[in-house]
Scaffold this motif. Structure first.
Motif, PDB file in Angstrom:
ATOM      1  N   LEU A 738       9.944  24.838 -12.833  1.00  0.00           N
ATOM      2  CA  LEU A 738       9.565  25.190 -11.465  1.00  0.00           C
ATOM      3  C   LEU A 738       9.888  24.058 -10.501  1.00  0.00           C
ATOM      4  N   LEU A 739       9.653  22.829 -10.937  1.00  0.00           N
ATOM      5  CA  LEU A 739       9.843  21.680 -10.052  1.00  0.00           C
ATOM      6  C   LEU A 739      11.299  21.443  -9.691  1.00  0.00           C
ATOM      7  N   ARG A 740      12.202  21.513 -10.652  1.00  0.00           N
ATOM      8  CA  ARG A 740      13.603  21.177 -10.384  1.00  0.00           C
ATOM      9  C   ARG A 740      14.217  22.043  -9.284  1.00  0.00           C
ATOM     10  N   PRO A 741      14.004  23.362  -9.279  1.00  0.00           N
ATOM     11  CA  PRO A 741      14.544  24.135  -8.153  1.00  0.00           C
ATOM     12  C   PRO A 741      13.985  23.701  -6.800  1.00  0.00           C
ATOM     13  N   PHE A 742      12.701  23.308  -6.766  1.00  0.00           N
ATOM     14  CA  PHE A 742      12.127  22.823  -5.516  1.00  0.00           C
ATOM     15  C   PHE A 742      12.827  21.534  -5.073  1.00  0.00           C
ATOM     16  N   ALA A 743      12.933  20.590  -6.005  1.00  0.00           N
ATOM     17  CA  ALA A 743      13.548  19.302  -5.679  1.00  0.00           C
ATOM     18  C   ALA A 743      15.015  19.467  -5.284  1.00  0.00           C
ATOM     19  N   LEU A 744      15.749  20.284  -6.028  1.00  0.00           N
ATOM     20  CA  LEU A 744      17.172  20.468  -5.737  1.00  0.00           C
ATOM     21  C   LEU A 744      17.387  21.184  -4.409  1.00  0.00           C
ATOM     22  N   GLU A 745      16.464  22.072  -4.033  1.00  0.00           N
ATOM     23  CA  GLU A 745      16.576  22.707  -2.718  1.00  0.00           C
ATOM     24  C   GLU A 745      16.369  21.676  -1.609  1.00  0.00           C
ATOM     25  N   ALA A 753      22.417  17.992   5.714  1.00  0.00           N
ATOM     26  CA  ALA A 753      22.103  17.238   6.935  1.00  0.00           C
ATOM     27  C   ALA A 753      22.774  15.873   6.970  1.00  0.00           C
ATOM     28  N   GLY A 754      23.423  15.471   5.872  1.00  0.00           N
ATOM     29  CA  GLY A 754      24.084  14.173   5.839  1.00  0.00           C
ATOM     30  C   GLY A 754      23.213  13.033   5.386  1.00  0.00           C
ATOM     31  N   SER A 755      22.102  13.351   4.695  1.00  0.00           N
ATOM     32  CA  SER A 755      21.212  12.297   4.204  1.00  0.00           C
ATOM     33  C   SER A 755      21.437  11.982   2.737  1.00  0.00           C
ATOM     34  N   LEU A 756      22.132  12.833   2.001  1.00  0.00           N
ATOM     35  CA  LEU A 756      22.474  12.612   0.600  1.00  0.00           C
ATOM     36  C   LEU A 756      23.898  13.085   0.368  1.00  0.00           C
ATOM     37  N   ALA A 757      24.533  12.527  -0.665  1.00  0.00           N
ATOM     38  CA  ALA A 757      25.888  12.966  -1.009  1.00  0.00           C
ATOM     39  C   ALA A 757      25.864  14.282  -1.775  1.00  0.00           C
ATOM     40  N   THR A 758      24.915  14.426  -2.704  1.00  0.00           N
ATOM     41  CA  THR A 758      24.777  15.648  -3.485  1.00  0.00           C
ATOM     42  C   THR A 758      23.307  15.999  -3.592  1.00  0.00           C
ATOM     43  N   ALA A 759      23.032  17.253  -3.918  1.00  0.00           N
ATOM     44  CA  ALA A 759      21.641  17.689  -4.058  1.00  0.00           C
ATOM     45  C   ALA A 759      20.935  16.921  -5.158  1.00  0.00           C
ATOM     46  N   GLY A 760      21.646  16.626  -6.252  1.00  0.00           N
ATOM     47  CA  GLY A 760      21.038  15.933  -7.383  1.00  0.00           C
ATOM     48  C   GLY A 760      20.609  14.514  -7.074  1.00  0.00           C
ATOM     49  N   PRO A 782      18.684  13.087  10.436  1.00  0.00           N
ATOM     50  CA  PRO A 782      19.419  12.684   9.229  1.00  0.00           C
ATOM     51  C   PRO A 782      19.269  11.189   8.968  1.00  0.00           C
ATOM     52  N   MET A 783      19.256  10.821   7.693  1.00  0.00           N
ATOM     53  CA  MET A 783      19.141   9.422   7.301  1.00  0.00           C
ATOM     54  C   MET A 783      20.307   9.061   6.386  1.00  0.00           C
ATOM     55  N   PRO A 784      21.486   8.829   6.953  1.00  0.00           N
ATOM     56  CA  PRO A 784      22.671   8.551   6.120  1.00  0.00           C
ATOM     57  C   PRO A 784      22.531   7.311   5.267  1.00  0.00           C
ATOM     58  N   GLU A 785      21.612   6.416   5.633  1.00  0.00           N
ATOM     59  CA  GLU A 785      21.427   5.211   4.824  1.00  0.00           C
ATOM     60  C   GLU A 785      20.935   5.530   3.419  1.00  0.00           C
ATOM     61  N   LEU A 786      20.350   6.730   3.246  1.00  0.00           N
ATOM     62  CA  LEU A 786      19.863   7.115   1.920  1.00  0.00           C
ATOM     63  C   LEU A 786      21.009   7.444   0.966  1.00  0.00           C
ATOM     64  N   ILE A 787      22.170   7.782   1.513  1.00  0.00           N
ATOM     65  CA  ILE A 787      23.310   8.122   0.647  1.00  0.00           C
ATOM     66  C   ILE A 787      23.661   6.944  -0.248  1.00  0.00           C
ATOM     67  N   ARG A 788      23.856   5.789   0.371  1.00  0.00           N
ATOM     68  CA  ARG A 788      24.230   4.604  -0.412  1.00  0.00           C
ATOM     69  C   ARG A 788      23.087   4.167  -1.323  1.00  0.00           C
ATOM     70  N   LEU A 789      21.848   4.300  -0.833  1.00  0.00           N
ATOM     71  CA  LEU A 789      20.693   3.895  -1.639  1.00  0.00           C
ATOM     72  C   LEU A 789      20.613   4.736  -2.912  1.00  0.00           C
ATOM     73  N   ALA A 790      20.737   6.055  -2.773  1.00  0.00           N
ATOM     74  CA  ALA A 790      20.656   6.930  -3.939  1.00  0.00           C
ATOM     75  C   ALA A 790      21.823   6.699  -4.888  1.00  0.00           C
TER      76      ALA A 790
END
Length: 943
Positions: A738-745, A753-760, A782-790
């Motif tokens: 149940l959790l993974r579909p919530f998180a991946l959504e 929105a440009g805050s992550l490169a991929t859903a995962g 959007p928080m593009p700085e999270l892309i590099r962090l993740a």
């Protein structure tokens, strides 16, 4: 426009669909100025033209189907038939003339090498190494033309077709170019890897070299010299001289032959320090030409100069290992690789570490003033539950309970100071039964259970010790508190918490609702961990007590607790029966049988859905995955379960279709019969004996002087408590479906929105970071700085996967103590790096000698062969699908109540767990002996 039958080797028209992978790299090398032997290409268009002119394509595709031989696939007949097709047709006069003209352009008409260059080879993830043919020392245009046709035909060798079949590459899409190069009379040749292909270390190079032509090294026909070279200094930091007993040389005008190397050369280094430095520098310049991608380079030393014969990306290069890693101590704690390592074998993802580990402490049983201090937080007993070091989870034991614990239990004793005897008896023997309201107070019930045990410990040495004695006599034929509580309260409460979120559809839910669901489900799962600890503790205690009793009182009978706890019904056996039924349905329907064996596992489910006869089987697979597909490979929710990514299940289903394995019913009857025989043997033995050694235990001193009564008590207790362990673990991780579909959504929305490169990448954020994003509005800010962090955290986790974790922290003094005293941690023993006899935990009785199937991860399930000994790092519930083929089990991690131990007993196979480094000492295909009675694994064959 007429397409030329040959192209110069330095052609700029170097697309892979024109001159293949090998040809493309050679063209780039020449144009970059490297010394590459001259030659020419015969492009892919020439192959296609030949096939089209003789109308071979449809015939080839019709022949390129495997035959079914003894439950397996064979492309041997197909390869022979297709080779005959090519040999029966000739090149045109124009094509022969083009080859003749290209060969005559070589000064002195030298011999050449004719090498295949397919359009699906020399790629970072698909090398096709050794799948197509190379012909060396070919002289004369006519012989070159003949070799060209053989190269074309080698696109359809048995190994090449089988490789494409397993990798899911369509035969229609492949085609072949050919590279013709001048032969160079190599004095020394070999391979240079610009990164360490074994451990991924980018600061090292590996160079293999031997005398003669490089084919001996490439094909593995010789043990070459091996140099580990530092990329900065270009000096060898490690040198291993191979025996170099043979070398490949030109055999007159045509072909090559193997010849002996002189004794003097065998013991000499094939490269000098100066030559090694020059070669290393050359290899690094080649890597730069290919945009810094680590390269696998074939080279030759001729007349004192190095020549480049080929370069390709290193296939499946591991991540660069971390440097100068330390495993710092946590003051006052001894960290054990216990259950945490069995269900959390890899570095934890940041979101899991943050939410789940915090959830382990977020429970009503802690004092009000407790504080969260990351994974080093202590509970009210001053115990660490789970701590992380370098991302790895350790079970931690704190030696000194500390003032906090003493104050807490002093308060408990004060509150119970006036407890009457009848109240004590009621608290011990009549714990509160479950009610609807009680399911909401699981942690309070757990605390009450802990309180009862503390009360019992206090009265054990008091005038009320008769309560302790009576309690143990009563418990001898009753379920453990943890088992009863799990059935009545814990499991219903856990499932009820999950049910609350089943109706929420991720796509239509708000950001806030999705995040709330992620948090709530993580907390529910974390609290279920506390339940499992009690279940596992009850199972382990009863199992170990029976084992200790048998060893002490019947040492010569070959009795162990594993014998009496084997072959019981379980969810594992239910899952095998379901899979067997699906496989039997497929085997009994010829079209589905052929479809299953000829379709790569990754495409099997799609193919079955599209097949007109596949509806019933697809329905059965869906039912199986819905029931058993939530079983975990890893408790960390960053990794999907089978229901989401069923490839390991489909891989094993194909194997079961090919090899039915042993009859489940007959096997379990045999195990049950052995268990009954041993039980009657033990009954007769203990019926005439009394315990010889006195015990300080009030219970044993008072009521257990009869050996038979003690055996029956311990047997009954273990039989009640033990099976519940696996049943309880069956539900572990159910919240993640149940959790993974919530998180991946949430991740998908952030990626849009440009805050992550991929859903995962959402799993590489923390709970607070997610909270910040949701509070600000995913779309609004959007928080593009999270892309590099993740991405950096994902890369770090990948690097940490390759780290060798210590058995315990602190490490060195503990390991020395272990080796010296033969002691062990709960789930790992320590073995020398070159050990031929490997020590572990004896967890499932019996002895077996057999061939090893070394399976390191679910991605390698296809390495499991029927009737072999499974050797792996550890097993979790999702690994049980391999057990029908196993005759024995060896793991790095695990102990008497590990999952692998229980399942091995259910299947009646010998097992040794917790070898520590068994997967590094034992090789795939070796012969070993597994002694499940004494916990010993013996390597019978070194290779």
């Amino acid at each position: 426009m007429t397409v030329s039958f040959t192209l110069p080797l330095d052609t700029l028209d170097n697309h892979i669909e024109n001159i293949g992978g090998k040809g493309r790299s050679l063209s780039r090398l020449i144009n970059a100025g490297f010394d590459v032997p001259g030659g020419f290409h015969i492009p892919i268009s020439a192959y296609r033209g030949f096939v089209a002119r003789h109308q071979l394509q449809d015939r080839i595709l019709e022949l390129a189907r495997p035959a079914f031989r003894e439950g397996g696939l064979s492309f041997e007949e197909a390869a022979t038939s297709i080779s005959t097709l090519f040999s029966e047709h000739e090149l045109s006069a124009e094509e022969l003339a083009a080859i003749r003209a290209a060969c005559e352009a070589f000064p002195g008409d030298p011999p050449v090498a004719v090498r295949s260059s397919a359009n699906a080879e020399d790629l970072p993830d698909l090398s096709f190494a050794g799948q197509q043919e190379t012909y060396l020392n070919v002289s004369g245009a006519a012989k070159v033309a003949e070799a060209v046709k053989k190269c074309w035909a080698s696109l359809w060798t048995a190994q090449a077709m089988n490789y494409r079949q397993e990798m899911g590459i369509d035969h229609v899409a492949v085609a072949m170019a050919v590279v013709v190069q001048q032969m160079v009379p190599s004095e020394v040749s070999g391979i240079a890897f610009t990164a360490n292909p074994v451990n991924g270390n980018r600061s090292e190079m590996i160079i293999n070299s031997s005398f003669g032509l490089g084919e001996a090294v490439v094909s593995g026909q010789v043990s070459p010299d091996t140099y580990v070279v530092d990329r900065e200094s270009l000096a060898a930091i490690e040198t291993t001289l191979g025996d170099k007993a043979k070398q490949i040389v030109a055999d007159g005008a045509q072909g090559v032959r193997m010849m002996d190397v002189s004794g003097e050369q065998r013991v000499a280094a094939s490269l000098s320090a100066e030559s090694l430095r020059e070669l290393a520098d050359l290899a690094l310049r080649v890597e730069q030409t290919f945009d810094g991608v680590p390269q696998d380079i074939e080279w030759a030393l001729v007349g004192g100069r190095f020549r480049v014969l080929q370069a390709r990306p290193i296939t499946n290069l591991p991540d660069d290992p971390l440097k100068d890693v330390e495993w710092p101590e946590i003051t006052g704690a001894q960290l054990y690789k216990r259950m945490a390592s069995e269900v959390m074998p890899e570095p934890l993802s940041p979101l899991f570490e943050d939410l789940y580990l915090k959830g382990l402490y977020d429970t009503q049983t802690w004092p009000k003033d407790w504080q969260w201090r990351g994974s080093n937080t202590r509970n009210y007993l001053s115990n660490f539950i789970i701590a992380t070091v370098n991302g790895y989870a350790f079970q931690a034991i704190y030696i000194d309970q500390g003032e906090e614990s003493r104050v807490h239990w002093a308060r408990v004793r004060q509150e119970r100071g006036t407890l009457a005897w009848h109240a004590a008896i009621k608290a011990v023997f009549f714990p509160p039964r479950a009610s609807k309201a009680a399911t909401e107070k699981v942690d309070v019930n757990n605390a009450n259970a802990a309180g009862r045990m503390m009360l019992l410990m206090e009265i054990r040495d008091s005038p009320m010790r008769w309560v302790w004695v009576l309690y143990h006599w009563w418990r001898a034929f009753a379920k453990a508190d943890a088992v009863t509580r799990w059935q009545r309260v814990d499991l219903p409460s856990y499932l009820a918490k999950l049910d609350r979120w089943r109706g929420l559809q991720p796509a239509g839910a708000s950001d806030e609702a999705l995040l709330e669901g992620v948090r709530a489900l993580t907390l529910a799962e974390a609290r279920y961990w506390h339940v499992l600890r009690g279940i596992i503790g009850a199972a382990k205690a009863s199992d170990q007590a029976l084992q200790n009793f048998l060893k002490q009182n019947a040492p010569g009978l070959g009795l162990s607790s594993g014998i009496f706890l084997s072959g019981f019904h379980s969810r594992t056996l239910e899952a095998e029966a379901e899979m067997c039924a699906i496989a039997a349905t497929i085997r009994n329907r010829r079209p589905l049988y052929e479809l299953t064996l000829t379709t790569p596992a990754k495409k099997l489910l799609e193919a079955l859905r599209a097949h007109p006869d596949g509806t019933e089987v697809v329905g059965a697979i869906n039912d199986y995955l819905n029931e058993y597909g939530k079983q975990l490979f890893n408790l960390d929710f960053v990794e999907p379960a089978l229901i989401e990514e069923p490839l390991p299940f489909l891989t094993n289903l194909r194997a079961m279709v090919r090899h039915a394995g042993s009859d489940l019913g007959a096997r379990q009857k045999q195990v049950a019969r052995k268990r009954r025989d041993k039980w009657f043997q033990a009954f007769r033995f203990f019926a005439t004996r009394r315990l010889e050694t006195a015990s300080s235990s009030p219970y044993e001193a008072t009521v257990s002087r009869s050996a038979l009564l003690e055996f029956l008590r311990l047997y009954r207790t273990a039989k009640i408590n033990y099976p519940t362990r696996e049943e309880a673990i069956f539900y572990m991780g159910a919240a993640w479906s149940l959790l993974r579909p919530f998180a991946l959504e949430l991740g998908r929305r952030m990626a849009d929105a440009g805050s992550l490169a991929t859903a995962g990448d959402v799993f590489y954020l923390t709970g607070d970071e997610l909270e910040q994003v949701v509070s600000a509005g995913i779309k609004d800010r959007p928080m593009p700085e999270l892309i590099r962090l993740a991405e950096s955290r994902r890369a770090l986790r990948q690097q940490r996967k390759r780290m060798q974790q210590p058995a315990a922290i602190p490490g060195e003094n503990k390991l020395a103590w272990l080796k010296g005293g033969g002691k062990s941690f709960d789930t790992i023993k320590v073995n020398e790096d070159n050990a031929g006899v490997i020590s572990g935990f004896a967890v499932s009785p019996g002895t077996v000698t057999g061939t090893v199937s070394l399976v390191m991860s679910p991605e390698e399930f296809d390495r499991m062969q029927p009737d072999t000994i499974l050797v792996c790092p550890l097993t979790t519930p999702a690994w049980t699908q391999l057990f029908p083929y196993a005759t024995g089990l060896v793991t790095d991690i695990g102990s008497i109540t590990a999952h692998g131990s229980i399942v091995a007993r259910e299947y009646g196979i010998p097992a040794v767990l917790g070898t520590g480094n068994g997967t590094r000492l034992i090789k795939h295909g070796q012969t070993i002996t597994v002694d499940g009675d004494n916990g010993i694994v013996t390597i019978v064959e070194d290779e």
